[in-house]
Motif scaffolding. Structure first.
Motif, mmCIF file in Angstrom:
data_model
loop_
_atom_site.group_PDB
_atom_site.id
_atom_site.type_symbol
_atom_site.label_atom_id
_atom_site.label_comp_id
_atom_site.label_asym_id
_atom_site.label_seq_id
_atom_site.Cartn_x
_atom_site.Cartn_y
_atom_site.Cartn_z
ATOM 1 N N ARG A 1 0.799 -1.222 0.000
ATOM 2 C CA ARG A 1 0.000 0.000 0.000
ATOM 3 C C ARG A 1 0.839 1.283 0.000
ATOM 4 N N PRO A 2 1.880 1.407 0.831
ATOM 5 C CA PRO A 2 2.661 2.654 0.777
ATOM 6 C C PRO A 2 3.248 2.916 -0.606
ATOM 7 N N GLU A 3 3.793 1.860 -1.225
ATOM 8 C CA GLU A 3 4.355 2.025 -2.563
ATOM 9 C C GLU A 3 3.262 2.342 -3.578
ATOM 10 N N MET A 4 2.111 1.691 -3.428
ATOM 11 C CA MET A 4 1.005 1.925 -4.357
ATOM 12 C C MET A 4 0.553 3.383 -4.297
ATOM 13 N N LEU A 5 0.402 3.917 -3.083
ATOM 14 C CA LEU A 5 -0.029 5.308 -2.946
ATOM 15 C C LEU A 5 0.988 6.256 -3.570
ATOM 16 N N GLN A 6 2.273 5.949 -3.400
ATOM 17 C CA GLN A 6 3.319 6.787 -3.985
ATOM 18 C C GLN A 6 3.246 6.752 -5.508
ATOM 19 N N ARG A 7 3.089 5.550 -6.055
ATOM 20 C CA ARG A 7 3.016 5.413 -7.516
ATOM 21 C C ARG A 7 1.800 6.160 -8.078
ATOM 22 N N VAL A 8 0.666 6.028 -7.415
ATOM 23 C CA VAL A 8 -0.550 6.698 -7.879
ATOM 24 C C VAL A 8 -0.350 8.202 -7.892
ATOM 25 N N ASP A 9 0.225 8.746 -6.801
ATOM 26 C CA ASP A 9 0.453 10.189 -6.730
ATOM 27 C C ASP A 9 1.396 10.649 -7.839
ATOM 28 N N GLU A 10 2.452 9.884 -8.074
ATOM 29 C CA GLU A 10 3.421 10.260 -9.108
ATOM 30 C C GLU A 10 2.787 10.236 -10.492
ATOM 31 N N ALA A 11 1.979 9.210 -10.764
ATOM 32 C CA ALA A 11 1.349 9.105 -12.091
ATOM 33 C C ALA A 11 0.333 10.219 -12.311
ATOM 34 N N LEU A 12 -0.461 10.510 -11.286
ATOM 35 C CA LEU A 12 -1.445 11.586 -11.414
ATOM 36 C C LEU A 12 -0.765 12.932 -11.624
ATOM 37 N N ASP A 13 0.325 13.162 -10.905
ATOM 38 C CA ASP A 13 1.049 14.419 -11.056
ATOM 39 C C ASP A 13 1.679 14.521 -12.440
ATOM 40 N N ALA A 14 2.232 13.414 -12.915
ATOM 41 C CA ALA A 14 2.890 13.417 -14.226
ATOM 42 C C ALA A 14 1.908 13.724 -15.348
ATOM 43 N N MET A 15 0.657 13.282 -15.213
ATOM 44 C CA MET A 15 -0.332 13.499 -16.269
ATOM 45 C C MET A 15 -1.257 14.665 -15.965
ATOM 46 N N GLY A 16 -0.953 15.455 -14.926
ATOM 47 C CA GLY A 16 -1.730 16.649 -14.642
ATOM 48 C C GLY A 16 -3.148 16.368 -14.185
ATOM 49 N N LEU A 17 -3.332 15.289 -13.413
ATOM 50 C CA LEU A 17 -4.675 14.899 -12.991
ATOM 51 C C LEU A 17 -4.870 14.958 -11.480
ATOM 52 N N THR A 18 -3.914 15.527 -10.761
ATOM 53 C CA THR A 18 -4.004 15.533 -9.296
ATOM 54 C C THR A 18 -5.285 16.199 -8.808
ATOM 55 N N GLU A 19 -5.655 17.309 -9.417
ATOM 56 C CA GLU A 19 -6.849 18.023 -8.972
ATOM 57 C C GLU A 19 -8.137 17.291 -9.336
ATOM 58 N N LEU A 20 -8.032 16.301 -10.216
ATOM 59 C CA LEU A 20 -9.220 15.550 -10.634
ATOM 60 C C LEU A 20 -9.237 14.144 -10.063
ATOM 61 N N ARG B 1 -5.306 10.993 -20.757
ATOM 62 C CA ARG B 1 -4.288 11.180 -19.726
ATOM 63 C C ARG B 1 -4.454 10.148 -18.606
ATOM 64 N N LEU B 2 -5.708 9.875 -18.236
ATOM 65 C CA LEU B 2 -5.971 8.922 -17.155
ATOM 66 C C LEU B 2 -5.523 7.519 -17.557
ATOM 67 N N ALA B 3 -5.841 7.099 -18.778
ATOM 68 C CA ALA B 3 -5.410 5.777 -19.239
ATOM 69 C C ALA B 3 -3.887 5.682 -19.245
ATOM 70 N N LEU B 4 -3.215 6.752 -19.628
ATOM 71 C CA LEU B 4 -1.758 6.776 -19.608
ATOM 72 C C LEU B 4 -1.231 6.727 -18.178
ATOM 73 N N ALA B 5 -1.888 7.439 -17.260
ATOM 74 C CA ALA B 5 -1.456 7.443 -15.872
ATOM 75 C C ALA B 5 -1.537 6.042 -15.262
ATOM 76 N N ALA B 6 -2.633 5.341 -15.542
ATOM 77 C CA ALA B 6 -2.786 3.977 -15.031
ATOM 78 C C ALA B 6 -1.703 3.062 -15.580
ATOM 79 N N LEU B 7 -1.334 3.294 -16.819
ATOM 80 C CA LEU B 7 -0.295 2.487 -17.455
ATOM 81 C C LEU B 7 1.071 2.783 -16.842
ATOM 82 N N LEU B 8 1.376 4.055 -16.646
ATOM 83 C CA LEU B 8 2.683 4.447 -16.123
ATOM 84 C C LEU B 8 2.863 4.020 -14.673
ATOM 85 N N ALA B 9 1.772 4.022 -13.897
ATOM 86 C CA ALA B 9 1.866 3.631 -12.488
ATOM 87 C C ALA B 9 2.303 2.179 -12.344
#
Length: 878
Positions: free
Chosen positions: A403-422, A437-445
């Protein structure tokens, strides 16, 4: 633990079974006992379903038909005989599926060529069902065999032949597109005929025909007639009918290949195990890279292969961009790289694909997905969670990431694709670009070793595309292997290298590898690009047309080359009209104006004075919210008759939301929209469609008829036009888009570009004053993009008002005569001519826009905005 791919297929078959049962029951119940010929037959249109569903969905349809009939019996006709109805309806769908597989290697698509076999399997299925049910009901003493056998045969055969023959082509095309066919959900080994299939066919055909012949013979003999001596050998009519029913059941069972109880190590291998030959393109790839060796693949029912002898190899840290015209086989290659072909998409495959040391034909797809991440062309199909954050986390949860790693990866992917606010938004409420962007974020995570991206930038704004290129470059430097498929070439800019970011470019055409070269080498050769079916980059194309020996790729290179060669602007031709139209636009006093919308705008060979033109669309204080998210925040806009307007802005700026207010698809939360003086809140979209034609970004969202001509005619029927006028308008619209020879084709058998033309023809047939087009170039290759934009220019020249949403800066600059620039928060940032807005770099940056290369080059070299290659070539001289 069951293999994941088999579980996935099984799940889809269960869902299909439920759908078939529900559909059959829904159509069966209302027509359960409507007599057509007293004592002989009933009207039962639902009887057409088991045969065609069986041909499409196989065992799922068989079980669905059985349960659907049982559900129907619960509505007033449930008896002990329903048991035999269950069995008979199972074979009513199963027999055509197995007989077709035995007698034909091609899928049942409908059409005249397949009509004889289709009629044959309908008759065999109907008589098999009749033999089983009639014998069972007679055995229970509920009805005589000879009466029920003839009635059931007729009740089933006639609707199946007449109605089913018309429905099969329609349902086949859509079922294939949605991945529902039995060939797409079961392996070839499961669906192919077994060794005893010929014997099974003989027993099934013989038993069913004998059963019907027995029923007809006894029926004609009459209730008091004396059965012949040969029949008495079996003791009774009931015994003879039982033998016939048994033969059909045994025969149908023998038609199928026996089930396999174990999964062998080699199961799933399709085609030859071919090694890479010396001298072929590519060569063996390292263990952690990609290797495609002599890959050939043909889809079921296709006459020609989608891929032909393709060989490629990529080591870790390499980036390959694959380009080519629509239909070249690019998406098929992507599906082969991740194992979807051949494991989830059946077909004839030869050659071998290795990804990270795994044979993609043998290794389960879920295992491949741990190392190979794929973004599909239709990226929305990859989204299914109810909020953005869960979507990105889903794959990580399935893989057991802490879980800690998962949360970190999710935050990084959302930030990279400009989706943090969404991150808490519902993906269904996002714009097309935000979904991509969301599909790409899920892939990159998931951090795969190989990324296969099928057109990853189609819906991204220019800034989003630059950010993606920068990210991919970093991943490549980290050792990731990249395969990026594009329909068009990317222009380099100050902050990214576009297609130049890839080390190598591969060009596919008609399924074959037409060229493989360093990216810079190919991009600098506009003539070679054209021969390969590609739209060349603007700067090399401009210098080639000028007769220069230079072929600059970047704006900096072009400026330096222009200075070295002494290029300058021809001052006598200053003041070219907007949209790339060559010819001076003057004000009322005769003074030259370089694109002042308040003075005049060129429309084809005419000029409209927009300062006095009537507004066809008026938007005042428009606000619109999705749940608690405000998409539009006080938009004021007027569009005059005859204008060509482009809406530009970042992903999520509200462009599509604004466009859908223009024909009443959405109603204002506040403010008002007037279309030709009509308040959109006080009329219907159907009524507004006479004035405003709307084309969706995805043409499949508005296509549903069986034939192209029917699709184009649909709106005309709703208008209540006479048949003669409808026919004339359909011919005219199809001729205008160049689809006259495809009038009788099923739209879903056409290419994406052709389906877009069908949608355009359907709008044109209604003859609206305004045409609103959401992303007219998305999904089209470069040549098709130019052709589409030329069609819009021609429509504008004929007097139509054109409003388009686009991320294609070149299209807005060359074709639109007015730009409405929207910013984040759903507000209009600026409204003016392309020449005015593209001169303001700061304004463009605020709206996440980048001016086309030709404009940036002309500004830097000559201090003036030139909108297109045509205009620059006409005005530059030494």
């Amino acid at each position: 633990m069951r293999d994941a791919i088999e579980m996935w297929r099984s799940t889809r078959m269960v869902v299909l079974t439920a759908l078939c049962a529900a559909l059959y029951a829904a159509l069966l119940i209302p027509f359960k006992a409507i007599v057509l010929i007293p004592g002989l037959t009933e009207v039962r249109p639902a009887s057409a379903l088991p045969v065609i569903l069986g041909l499409l969905f196989g065992p799922a349809a068989a079980w669905g038909s059985a349960f659907g009939n049982l559900i129907g019996d619960f509505f007033g006709t449930l008896t002990p005989g329903s048991f035999f109805g269950f069995i008979g309806n199972f074979f009513f769908a199963y027999v055509p599926y197995r007989l077709w597989a035995t007698f034909s290697r091609r899928e049942a698509t409908g059409g005249l060529r397949q009509l004889p076999l289709y009629i044959f399997v309908c008759l065999m299925a109907s008589s098999t069902c009749a033999a089983i049910i009639a014998w069972g009901v007679d055995l229970l003493g509920m009805a005589p065999y000879h009466v029920l056998g003839t009635i059931i045969t007729l009740n089933n055969a006639l609707p199946a032949i007449v109605l089913g023959g018309a429905l099969l082509p329609l349902l086949y095309a859509r079922s294939r597109r949605w991945g529902l066919l039995v060939s797409q959900n079961m392996s070839d080994a499961d669906t192919a005929p077994g060794r005893l299939a010929p014997l099974g066919a003989v027993l099934t055909i013989g038993g069913s025909l004998a059963g019907v012949a027995l029923a007809v013979f006894i029926f004609r003999l009459g209730a008091n007639g004396q059965p012949p001596a040969w029949l008495l050998v079996l003791g009774s009519v009931r015994n003879a009918a039982g033998v016939c029913a048994l033969l059909t059941v045994v025969g149908a069972a023998l038609l199928a290949r026996p089930p396999r109880w174990r999964r062998s190590a080699d199961q799933g291998r399709v085609g030859a195990d071919v090694t890479d030959a010396p001298g072929r393109p590519g060569g063996p790839a390292p263990q952690d890279g990609l290797a495609v060796s002599h890959l050939t693949f043909r889809y079921p029912s296709w006459d020609t292969p989608a891929l032909r002898d393709v060989s490629l190899a990529l080591a870790p840290g390499q980036w390959l961009t694959v380009v080519g015209p629509t239909g070249a086989g690019k998406s098929t290659l992507c599906l082969a790289l991740c194992g979807v072909i051949p494991q989830l998409q059946d077909g004839d495959l030869e050659g071998r694909v290795s990804a990270c040391g795994m044979d993609t034909a043998d290794t389960p797809v879920h295992d491949i997905a741990l190392r190979v991440g794929t973004l599909f062309q239709h990226f929305e199909s990859q989204l299914f969670c109810t909020d953005v954050r869960s979507e990105v986390a889903f794959a990580l949860e399935q893989r057991g990431v802490p879980r800690p790693e998962m949360l970190q990866r999710v935050d990084e992917a959302l930030d990279a694709m400009g989706l943090t606010e969404l991150q808490h938004a519902d993906p269904a409420t996002l714009s097309g670009g935000q979904k991509q962007r969301l599909a790409l974020a899920a892939l990159l995570a998931a951090r795969p070793d190989v990324l296969v991206l099928d057109e990853p930038t189609t819906d991204l704004d220019p800034q989003g595309r630059r950010e993606l290129v920068d990210m991919l470059r970093r991943l490549c430097a980290e050792g990731k292997t990249l395969v990026v498929v594009e329909n068009d070439l990317w222009s380099p800019t100050d902050t990214d290298e576009g297609s130049l970011a890839a080390e190598t470019m591969a060009v596919l055409g008609e399924g074959a590898l037409q060229a493989r070269a360093p990216a810079a080498e190919l991009l600098r050769d506009p003539e070679r690009c054209r021969k390969l079916g590609l739209k060349p980059l603007p700067l090399p194309d401009l210098f080639a047309r000028l007769g220069s020996l230079e072929r600059p790729l970047t704006v900096e290179e072009a400026v330096a080359a222009a200075q070295r060669e002494g290029w300058r602007l021809d001052g006598s031709r200053v003041g070219h009209g907007e949209g790339g139209v060559v010819g001076a636009v003057t004000d009322r006093d005769g003074d030259v104006e370089a694109g002042d919308r308040s003075r005049g705008v060129a429309v084809g060979d005419r000029s409209h004075d927009l300062s006095t033109s009537e507004a066809i669309i008026e938007v005042a204080g428009l606000r619109h919210s999705y749940d608690a998210v405000e998409a539009l925040a006080g938009v004021d806009l007027e569009i005059q008759r005859g204008e060509f307007v482009a809406l530009l802005g970042p992903n999520g700026a509200g462009k599509t939301t604004l466009a859908r207010h223009l024909n009443g698809l959405l109603k204002p939360s506040a403010g008002r929209v007037l279309v030709a003086g009509q308040d959109t809140t006080k009329t219907t979209p159907a009524h507004l469609a006479r004035t405003v034609g709307y084309l969706f970004q995805d043409p499949d969202d508005e296509i549903f008829c069986q034939q192209v001509s029917d699709e184009v005619e649909f709106g005309l029927r709703n208008l209540g036009l006479p048949a003669a006028e409808r026919e004339a308008r359909v011919r005219e619209a199809l001729a205008w888009v160049g689809l006259t020879d495809r009038a009788e084709a099923d739209p879903f058998t056409l290419t994406r570009g052709e389906r877009q033309q069908v949608a355009l023809a359907a709008v044109l047939a209604v003859r609206p004053e305004v045409i609103v087009f959401d992303e007219p170039t998305t999904g089209l290759d470069g040549v098709e993009q130019v052709a589409m934009m030329e069609r819009l220019r021609a429509l504008n020249a004929e007097g139509h008002t054109v409003v388009m949403i686009t991320h294609a800066a070149w299209a807005a600059a060359e074709y639109a005569r007015r730009l409405v620039l929207m910013g984040e928060g759903g507000r209009v940032l600026a409204d003016g001519t392309p020449r005015e807005l593209y001169a303001d770099e700061a304004l463009l940056a605020q709206a996440h826009q980048v001016a086309p290369d030709v404009i940036r080059f002309s500004r830097a070299a000559f201090g003036e905005v030139l909108l297109s290659v045509d205009e620059a070539a006409a005005r530059l001289q030494r």
